[in-house]
Design a protein around this motif. Structure first.
Motif, PDB file in Angstrom:
ATOM      1  N   VAL A   1      -0.414  -9.367   2.182  1.00 28.86           N
ATOM      2  CA  VAL A   1      -0.518  -7.913   2.308  1.00 28.86           C
ATOM      3  C   VAL A   1       0.000  -7.521   3.678  1.00 28.86           C
ATOM      4  O   VAL A   1      -0.134  -8.276   4.642  1.00 28.86           O
ATOM      5  CB  VAL A   1      -1.986  -7.457   2.108  1.00 28.86           C
ATOM      6  CG1 VAL A   1      -2.900  -8.038   3.177  1.00 28.86           C
ATOM      7  CG2 VAL A   1      -2.099  -5.945   2.066  1.00 28.86           C
TER       8      VAL A   1
ATOM      9  N   GLY B   1       4.018   2.436  -2.107  1.00 28.92           N
ATOM     10  CA  GLY B   1       4.238   0.996  -2.176  1.00 28.92           C
ATOM     11  C   GLY B   1       4.863   0.577  -3.492  1.00 28.92           C
ATOM     12  O   GLY B   1       5.651  -0.370  -3.550  1.00 28.92           O
TER      13      GLY B   1
ATOM     14  N   LEU C   1      -6.432  -0.697   2.150  1.00 25.57           N
ATOM     15  CA  LEU C   1      -6.473  -0.068   0.832  1.00 25.57           C
ATOM     16  C   LEU C   1      -6.726  -1.109  -0.252  1.00 25.57           C
ATOM     17  O   LEU C   1      -7.358  -0.830  -1.265  1.00 25.57           O
ATOM     18  CB  LEU C   1      -5.144   0.647   0.556  1.00 25.57           C
ATOM     19  CG  LEU C   1      -4.987   1.252  -0.837  1.00 25.57           C
ATOM     20  CD1 LEU C   1      -5.731   2.572  -0.934  1.00 25.57           C
ATOM     21  CD2 LEU C   1      -3.517   1.448  -1.198  1.00 25.57           C
ATOM     22  N   PHE C   2      -6.224  -2.326  -0.030  1.00 20.45           N
ATOM     23  CA  PHE C   2      -6.312  -3.392  -1.021  1.00 20.45           C
ATOM     24  C   PHE C   2      -7.421  -4.401  -0.719  1.00 20.45           C
ATOM     25  O   PHE C   2      -7.386  -5.524  -1.221  1.00 20.45           O
ATOM     26  CB  PHE C   2      -4.984  -4.133  -1.107  1.00 20.45           C
ATOM     27  CG  PHE C   2      -3.908  -3.406  -1.863  1.00 20.45           C
ATOM     28  CD1 PHE C   2      -4.077  -3.099  -3.200  1.00 20.45           C
ATOM     29  CD2 PHE C   2      -2.731  -3.048  -1.245  1.00 20.45           C
ATOM     30  CE1 PHE C   2      -3.085  -2.449  -3.923  1.00 20.45           C
ATOM     31  CE2 PHE C   2      -1.726  -2.392  -1.943  1.00 20.45           C
ATOM     32  CZ  PHE C   2      -1.904  -2.092  -3.286  1.00 20.45           C
TER      33      PHE C   2
ATOM     34  N   MET D   1      -1.675   5.106   4.149  1.00 16.36           N
ATOM     35  CA  MET D   1      -2.725   4.091   4.060  1.00 16.36           C
ATOM     36  C   MET D   1      -2.332   2.844   4.868  1.00 16.36           C
ATOM     37  O   MET D   1      -1.337   2.830   5.570  1.00 16.36           O
ATOM     38  CB  MET D   1      -2.976   3.722   2.594  1.00 16.36           C
ATOM     39  CG  MET D   1      -3.259   4.913   1.677  1.00 16.36           C
ATOM     40  SD  MET D   1      -4.721   5.878   2.118  1.00 16.36           S
ATOM     41  CE  MET D   1      -4.014   7.423   2.696  1.00 16.36           C
ATOM     42  N   ASP D   2      -3.125   1.788   4.766  1.00 19.63           N
ATOM     43  CA  ASP D   2      -2.781   0.522   5.405  1.00 19.63           C
ATOM     44  C   ASP D   2      -3.271  -0.614   4.507  1.00 19.63           C
ATOM     45  O   ASP D   2      -3.685  -0.375   3.371  1.00 19.63           O
ATOM     46  CB  ASP D   2      -3.353   0.427   6.827  1.00 19.63           C
ATOM     47  CG  ASP D   2      -4.883   0.390   6.874  1.00 19.63           C
ATOM     48  OD1 ASP D   2      -5.526   0.426   5.784  1.00 19.63           O
ATOM     49  OD2 ASP D   2      -5.446   0.320   7.970  1.00 19.63           O
ATOM     50  N   HIS D   3      -3.227  -1.848   5.024  1.00 21.34           N
ATOM     51  CA  HIS D   3      -3.557  -2.996   4.179  1.00 21.34           C
ATOM     52  C   HIS D   3      -4.993  -2.958   3.643  1.00 21.34           C
ATOM     53  O   HIS D   3      -5.295  -3.540   2.597  1.00 21.34           O
ATOM     54  CB  HIS D   3      -3.332  -4.301   4.947  1.00 21.34           C
ATOM     55  CG  HIS D   3      -4.305  -4.538   6.055  1.00 21.34           C
ATOM     56  ND1 HIS D   3      -4.236  -3.877   7.275  1.00 21.34           N
ATOM     57  CD2 HIS D   3      -5.391  -5.357   6.133  1.00 21.34           C
ATOM     58  CE1 HIS D   3      -5.225  -4.287   8.045  1.00 21.34           C
ATOM     59  NE2 HIS D   3      -5.945  -5.178   7.382  1.00 21.34           N
TER      60      HIS D   3
ATOM     61  N   ASN E   1      -6.015   7.058  -5.553  1.00 23.03           N
ATOM     62  CA  ASN E   1      -6.272   5.703  -5.062  1.00 23.03           C
ATOM     63  C   ASN E   1      -7.193   4.982  -6.044  1.00 23.03           C
ATOM     64  O   ASN E   1      -8.310   4.580  -5.719  1.00 23.03           O
ATOM     65  CB  ASN E   1      -6.901   5.745  -3.665  1.00 23.03           C
ATOM     66  CG  ASN E   1      -5.898   6.103  -2.585  1.00 23.03           C
ATOM     67  OD1 ASN E   1      -4.787   6.517  -2.875  1.00 23.03           O
ATOM     68  ND2 ASN E   1      -6.290   5.958  -1.331  1.00 23.03           N
TER      69      ASN E   1
ATOM     70  N   ASP F   1       0.960  -4.156   6.663  1.00 22.40           N
ATOM     71  CA  ASP F   1       0.962  -2.755   7.044  1.00 22.40           C
ATOM     72  C   ASP F   1       2.425  -2.332   7.019  1.00 22.40           C
ATOM     73  O   ASP F   1       3.250  -2.832   7.796  1.00 22.40           O
ATOM     74  CB  ASP F   1       0.368  -2.547   8.437  1.00 22.40           C
ATOM     75  CG  ASP F   1      -1.155  -2.467   8.426  1.00 22.40           C
ATOM     76  OD1 ASP F   1      -1.739  -2.492   7.318  1.00 22.40           O
ATOM     77  OD2 ASP F   1      -1.746  -2.394   9.513  1.00 22.40           O
TER      78      ASP F   1
ATOM     79  N   GLN G   1       0.997   0.365  -4.698  1.00 16.50           N
ATOM     80  CA  GLN G   1       0.249   1.601  -4.922  1.00 16.50           C
ATOM     81  C   GLN G   1       1.031   2.774  -4.344  1.00 16.50           C
ATOM     82  O   GLN G   1       1.480   2.732  -3.196  1.00 16.50           O
ATOM     83  CB  GLN G   1      -1.143   1.501  -4.273  1.00 16.50           C
ATOM     84  CG  GLN G   1      -2.108   2.616  -4.668  1.00 16.50           C
ATOM     85  CD  GLN G   1      -1.997   3.855  -3.787  1.00 16.50           C
ATOM     86  OE1 GLN G   1      -1.485   3.810  -2.677  1.00 16.50           O
ATOM     87  NE2 GLN G   1      -2.491   4.983  -4.297  1.00 16.50           N
TER      88      GLN G   1
ATOM     89  N   ARG H   1      -7.713   7.219   7.617  1.00 16.55           N
ATOM     90  CA  ARG H   1      -6.288   6.951   7.735  1.00 16.55           C
ATOM     91  C   ARG H   1      -5.526   8.188   8.220  1.00 16.55           C
ATOM     92  O   ARG H   1      -4.647   8.100   9.060  1.00 16.55           O
ATOM     93  CB  ARG H   1      -5.705   6.486   6.391  1.00 16.55           C
ATOM     94  CG  ARG H   1      -6.243   5.178   5.858  1.00 16.55           C
ATOM     95  CD  ARG H   1      -6.300   4.061   6.910  1.00 16.55           C
ATOM     96  NE  ARG H   1      -5.072   3.957   7.661  1.00 16.55           N
ATOM     97  CZ  ARG H   1      -5.020   3.691   8.964  1.00 16.55           C
ATOM     98  NH1 ARG H   1      -6.128   3.507   9.667  1.00 16.55           N
ATOM     99  NH2 ARG H   1      -3.857   3.610   9.568  1.00 16.55           N
TER     100      ARG H   1
ATOM    101  N   HIS I   1       0.820  -1.219   0.000  1.00 12.47           N
ATOM    102  CA  HIS I   1       0.000   0.000   0.000  1.00 12.47           C
ATOM    103  C   HIS I   1       0.851   1.266   0.000  1.00 12.47           C
ATOM    104  O   HIS I   1       2.075   1.227   0.160  1.00 12.47           O
ATOM    105  CB  HIS I   1      -0.946  -0.003   1.210  1.00 12.47           C
ATOM    106  CG  HIS I   1      -0.230   0.068   2.528  1.00 12.47           C
ATOM    107  ND1 HIS I   1       0.264   1.248   3.034  1.00 12.47           N
ATOM    108  CD2 HIS I   1       0.079  -0.888   3.442  1.00 12.47           C
ATOM    109  CE1 HIS I   1       0.838   1.019   4.210  1.00 12.47           C
ATOM    110  NE2 HIS I   1       0.741  -0.276   4.470  1.00 12.47           N
TER     111      HIS I   1
END
Length: 268
Positions: free
Chosen positions: A55, A99, A39-40, A35-37, A243, A57, A96, A174, A31
């Motif tokens: 995935v 990331g 996001l996906f 953001m954090d996990h 995003n 953090d 992303q 977030r 990510h």
């Protein structure tokens, strides 16, 4: 999802995975900044039916806090350690924004690890794409973050990052979860990681995905130039912002699935 913790001298990294018994391919999702996990979430749900998916953090984010500030290069080393520990072999990587930059560092740390790269609203780290003025402007980001970040600014930031109401609500959440000091540290790591990058050849299939309305910095412009100069496949997601994978999950998921399947076939 199975949750695990990777202990480091800088702090603990929390990650999640789900393995399908018949899965031949593994996908790692990285990510972006702040953001954090989650996001996906839509990508994890779509991909986990077919692939083994991991995935995390990112250090300094989400559940991977508190964490001492570390470079994007060190983050790449951490994810390589985790994937090696999990005996995942070669993997497909989806990154992303920040990331995607960590993914490019990872491709230099362990080039044989990565079967394919999908970069969503990220940028090529090769310095040829940034002018001296760009590098200088980036250096001012932590200062202006310190100057302007407050509760009232968050909705405006969310509107700049995402185009749909649901994605904007996630971004607001977030940013509300991080302190100003944490945000400044993240911005410093981001800026230093971009400005200190050398030429980074990516010797694996790479595709770029960017939101039509991504107005964050020069992300969209860099991707267009990258496509024009190196013929990197570029997909523009209509109506999406920075995003893009949240703004139009279905369109992005289809691109990821096709790219992973193609790269898997090519690599055998």
């Amino acid at each position: 999802m199975q949750q695990s913790v990777w202990h480091t001298a800088y702090g603990d990294i929390v990650y999640w995975q789900q393995a399908q018994a018949a899965a031949r391919e593994t996908v790692v999702l990285l990510h972006g900044a702040v953001m954090d996990h989650a996001l996906f979430a839509a990508q994890y749900q779509a991909l986990a039916d077919t692939y083994r998916v991991l995935v995390w953090d990112m250090p300094m984010h989400g559940a991977s806090r508190p964490f001492m500030p570390v470079s994007m290069l060190q983050m790449a080393r951490f994810i390589e350690d985790i994937v090696e520990h999990e005996a995942m072999g070669a993997v497909h990587v989806v990154g992303q924004s920040m990331g995607g930059m960590v993914a490019q560092y990872w491709a230099q740390v362990a080039p044989q690890r990565i079967k394919s790269l999908s970069l969503i609203d990220s940028i090529p780290l090769n310095p040829r794409y940034r002018s001296k003025l760009d590098a200088w402007a980036l250096k001012t980001v932590p200062f202006f973050t310190k100057l302007s970040f407050n509760e009232r600014a968050i909705p405006k930031m969310a509107a700049k990052i995402a185009s749909t109401a649901a994605a904007q609500a996630y971004v607001v959440q977030r940013f509300q979860d991080v302190s100003k000091d944490e945000l400044i540290h993240i911005m410093r790591v981001l800026v230093e990681g971009i400005n200190s990058a050398n030429e980074m050849p990516l010797n694996m299939p790479v595709q770029a995905i960017v939101g039509e309305h991504d107005g964050l910095g020069k992300v969209k412009a860099y991707n267009i130039t990258w496509h024009q100069q190196e013929r990197v496949p570029l997909h523009v997601i209509n109506g999406a912002g920075h995003n893009a994978n949240m703004d139009d999950a279905a369109a992005v998921n289809a691109l990821l699935q096709a790219w992973i399947d193609r790269a898997s076939y090519q690599r055998g």
